[in-house]
Design an enzyme around this catalytic site. Sequence first.
Site: not given
Length: 400
Positions: A38, A201, A357, A380
Amino acid sequence: MASVKTIKDVNLAGQRVFVRVDFNVPFDSEGKISDDTRIMGALPTIKHLSEQGAKVILASHLGRPKGEKNLKYTLAPVAVALAERLGKDVTFVEDCVGEVAEKAVEAMSDGDVVLLENARFHKGEEKNDPEFAQSLSKLADAYVNDAFGTAHRAHATTAGIAKFISGPKVSGFLIEKELNFLGDKTAKPERPFTVILGGAKVSDKITVIEALLEKCDTMLIGGAMAYTFALALGRTVGDSLSEPDKIETAKACLAKAEAKGVKFLLPVDNLITNKLDFGAGTVGETKIAEGNIEDGWEGVDIGPKTIELYKAEVANSKTVLWNGPMGVFEIADCAKGTFAVAESVAETDCISIIGGGDSVKAVKNSGYGDKVSFISTGGGASLEFLEGKTLPGVAVLEQA
Ligand code: AMP
């Protein structure tokens, strides 16, 4: 979302520029920064501004100090690491608002770089408190957001501050690149455009599936998500992770894919096991199942025929977007499908976008990280952006 102005569109020489970066870096047990990705990622924006003669005021969060000053989460070591990588002094400022911060900024010359202490030491940051945002804004004439990973959050440093800044409000190079790959390159893709979705999911990804069905030619489904689709097709899935209450949702997706003429592929075979111990990282007996899965067994990866089928689809694509692993990739015995997909995406001559992710981890672990066109830094934020949502941290920037 239309594209936004970037630091290339404005001249910020001589101006005090508040730059929201993502310095939420991991530390090892000895307190050393264990991964500087980062920090390295932020360098081009910082260098560009400093070389242009802007006064560069960097702000970030680190961890979750919950609105309290807690030196466990201080950004002080990041200032040292940044100075080394930038080859230039970086002044660390012990607070991000108030007299300390204002004095530090007053003392800056053109081209100087300061790093403000963790913005989450103040409750007003995550609450997006206008008063706190206004105190931050006193430090600057212009605003740059380059923290994509927090752009889906309306916090004071990612959104609230912009209202109080009268000068330019633009993106840095990192956000520019994210919007280009996750946005433009999937909105007007080179075709065939294949989307690969996996993960746990259906409920987490349903909005992404629906949004991408509008854009892609082919959708390949893997991970536990595939078992809810299998249920929707009347198959049995044994003890596999699935969401029986989402069967209707899955059916609606299948219908939408058909209506849109999208080739929607589910695994034709699966690696199944009679015991999965995630904590120990082990599985019991394993075998390949085609079609139904019997009770006492659960699917943990896509099988060899599916790997070949998905590889062939990827090889035939000009754009590939991938989000979510094909199986329980954290366990070596169940990682074959995910790594095979990583390899084929990396080796195909196409625009390859890894959409944040766990798939980022999977691609990096597979060793193909530097062979793909783009790896999103947002988990996200990437998903919300792909869902077509407006990200607050992007919405506050000026339109191009
Ligand atoms: P997500 O965050 O939705 O992308 O899901 C990632 C998680 O899904 C990873 O931790 C995987 O271990 C898990 N996962 C993928 N496939 C399966 C599966 N067949 N059974 C259980 N978990 C899975």
